[in-house]
Design an enzyme around this catalytic site. Structure first.
Site, PDB file in Angstrom:
ATOM      1  NE  ARG A  47      53.700  63.461  76.808  1.00 51.06           N
ATOM      2  CZ  ARG A  47      54.514  62.431  76.677  1.00 51.06           C
ATOM      3  NH1 ARG A  47      55.783  62.614  76.409  1.00 51.06           N
ATOM      4  NH2 ARG A  47      54.057  61.206  76.816  1.00 51.06           N
ATOM      5  CB  ILE A 135      36.753  46.202  60.283  1.00 49.96           C
ATOM      6  CG1 ILE A 135      37.600  46.565  59.068  1.00 49.96           C
ATOM      7  CG2 ILE A 135      35.795  45.065  59.960  1.00 49.96           C
ATOM      8  CD1 ILE A 135      38.477  45.415  58.564  1.00 49.96           C
ATOM      9  N   GLY A 186      50.658  58.096  59.451  1.00 53.20           N
ATOM     10  CA  GLY A 186      50.050  57.848  60.766  1.00 53.20           C
ATOM     11  C   GLY A 186      49.526  56.432  60.923  1.00 53.20           C
ATOM     12  CE  LYS A 204      45.812  46.162  65.239  1.00 51.32           C
ATOM     13  NZ  LYS A 204      46.404  46.663  64.011  1.00 51.32           N
TER      14      LYS A 204
HETATM   15  N1  HSE Z   1      49.890  50.146  63.327  1.00 47.99           N
HETATM   16  C1  HSE Z   1      48.576  49.635  63.182  1.00 47.99           C
HETATM   17  C2  HSE Z   1      48.417  49.123  61.760  1.00 47.99           C
HETATM   18  C3  HSE Z   1      47.566  50.720  63.473  1.00 47.99           C
HETATM   19  O1  HSE Z   1      49.236  49.447  60.908  1.00 47.99           O
HETATM   20  O2  HSE Z   1      47.499  48.363  61.504  1.00 47.99           O
HETATM   21  C4  HSE Z   1      46.163  50.202  63.609  1.00 47.99           C
HETATM   22  O3  HSE Z   1      46.027  49.349  64.699  1.00 47.99           O
END
Ligand code: HSE
Length: 435
Positions: A47, A135, A186, A204
């Site tokens: 988008r 990593i 970002g 994670k």
């Molecule tokens: N929002 C995540 C961080 C981005 O700050 O680690 C990477 O997965």
């Protein structure tokens, strides 16, 4: 004989998508020498387009056009979130396409189903970029450490949270101000509460634990506590005691089951991982043969994450001609050999504690506190009594305890809270020595 290029479709041209296009273009020749074939983006769905050129491929707003495009052999999913990412990945798999994704939420929540579907259709889902940005921790755990029995994994696996804690400690900056900067750079999730409340780290950790121990993905059983209650006082007291506060994801195998927990953690300042600052991530893995190994690097950001996406693309291209039965299993262990070890509830966690309370400055108060801890079998390692602010009758008391089951600590804290000489909530931070 020169093989024809591999055609790739990409979903999402935001921070990571833009980074992926740029890395693929800049390093095209070296990547082709590694993969054995040129990797060519032929279609994209987006988008908005962030910081990359779209020369050489078509861009549509409809991602289903890309996953249904018969010319595309590999789909790179970089739109994030649960929906429509799940439907898109399932459609790609059912169309016989391999998938590369950076989507930790999708893998942690729906990975078991997606991997089973991928296996059924003889395709692969690669997800290195889902954990710890650039990593190569998935590869290290899944392949490099395959000879080890892993006892625990502890990681700083959210760059935004680590950036916030670092800036608060070093520069005394406000939480909200640092978070806004992480968003502008970002690093943060679309919903930044995922970063600060530990949900992103829990996604994670879920993935790391499955690969480390050979268990199904169980995000719903991961304990999660965020960083919003960490104060500058706690940071300062931690330093006085020789510790740093980090937001850690910890997966630990015990005789009773597996601890899966994300929470602020005090760790000795001399540990390398205690000195991982800013947006950097690090994962410490304890294997029985190798001992501790530490993996460090940028945990978020356009090209750092693209580094992992492109590495996965190279892996998938190399595997295109291999027998699907003989590929590296998605979760490191063969799918029919996953273990049903239970995930422990928080009551069963065992850890040491930092406690901070405001107590009336009069004889016998500390004796009451230590007696109530003693009644639960909790040994005290050290006590600090700070001076009162101005003429305040209350003084901050800081204690470090030895390791204890969390249920016992909860019982002791319930009793201490009832003391008339202790005022307000008691701050507690779990302490790990990581040795
Ligand atoms: N929002 C995540 C961080 C981005 O700050 O680690 C990477 O997965």
């Amino acid at each position: 004989m020169q093989l024809k290029p591999v055609n790739v479709g990409i979903l999402g041209l935001g921070t990571v998508g833009g980074g992926t296009i740029n890395v693929l273009a800049r390093n095209a020749k070296e990547i082709a020498r590694r993969a054995g074939r040129e990797i060519k983006i032929v279609a994209a769905a987006a988008r908005e387009v962030k910081g990359c050129s779209t020369d050489g491929f078509t861009v549509t707003e409809d991602p289903f056009e890309v996953v249904n495009n018969p010319d595309v052999e590999i789909i790179v999913e970089l739109i994030g979130g649960y929906n429509p990412a799940k439907e898109l990945v399932l459609t790609a798999i059912r169309n016989g396409k391999h998938v590369v994704t950076a989507n930790k939420a999708l893998i942690a929540m729906h990975g078991n189903e997606l991997f089973a579907e991928a296996q059924k259709h003889g395709v692969t889902i690669a997800f290195e970029a889902a954990v710890a940005g650039g990593i190569p921790i998935i590869k290290a755990l899944r392949e490099g450490l395959a000879g080890n029995s892993i006892s625990w994994v502890a990681g700083i696996i959210n760059g935004t949270g680590n950036f916030i804690l670092t800036e608060m400690r070093d520069k005394g900056r406000d939480f909200a101000d640092v978070l806004a900067e992480a968003q502008a750079l970002g690093y943060a999730e679309a919903d930044p509460t995922f970063d600060v409340e530990g949900i992103d780290a829990a996604h994670k950790l879920t993935i790391l634990a499955s690969i480390a121990f050979g268990i199904p993905l169980q995000f719903d059983k991961t304990f999660t506590e965020g960083i919003c209650n960490i104060t500058r006082d706690d940071m300062q007291y931690a330093e006085e005691l020789g510790y740093r506060i980090k937001h850690l994801g910890i997966a630990r195998r015990t005789d009773a089951g597996i601890e899966l927990r994300v929470h602020p953690t005090m760790i000795p300042e001399r540990r390398l991982i205690a000195n991982v600052d800013g947006v950097m991530n690090a994962v410490l893995v304890m294997g029985d043969a190798v001992g501790p190994t530490l993996y460090y690097g940028a945990g978020a950001g356009a090209e750092a994450t693209a580094s992992a996406v492109v590495a996965d693309l190279v892996d998938v291209v190399r595997a295109l001609t291999t027998d699907p039965e003989n590929r590296v299993p998605h979760l490191a262990f063969q799918a029919d050999s996953l273990s049903d070890m239970p995930i422990l509830s928080a009551d069963e966690f065992e850890t040491a504690y930092y406690l901070r309370m405001n107590a009336v400055d009069e004889p016998g108060v500390l004796a009451d506190v230590t007696r109530l801890l003693g009644e639960q079998g909790i040994s005290i390692k050290s006590i600090l009594q700070k001076s009162a602010a101005n003429d305040d009758k209350l003084v901050p008391v800081v204690l470090l305890t030895q390791r204890v089951k969390e249920a016992k600590m909860n019982a002791a804290l319930d009793a201490i809270t009832q003391l008339a000489s202790v005022s307000g909530p008691i701050a507690r931070i779990r302490v790990e020595s990581l040795n």
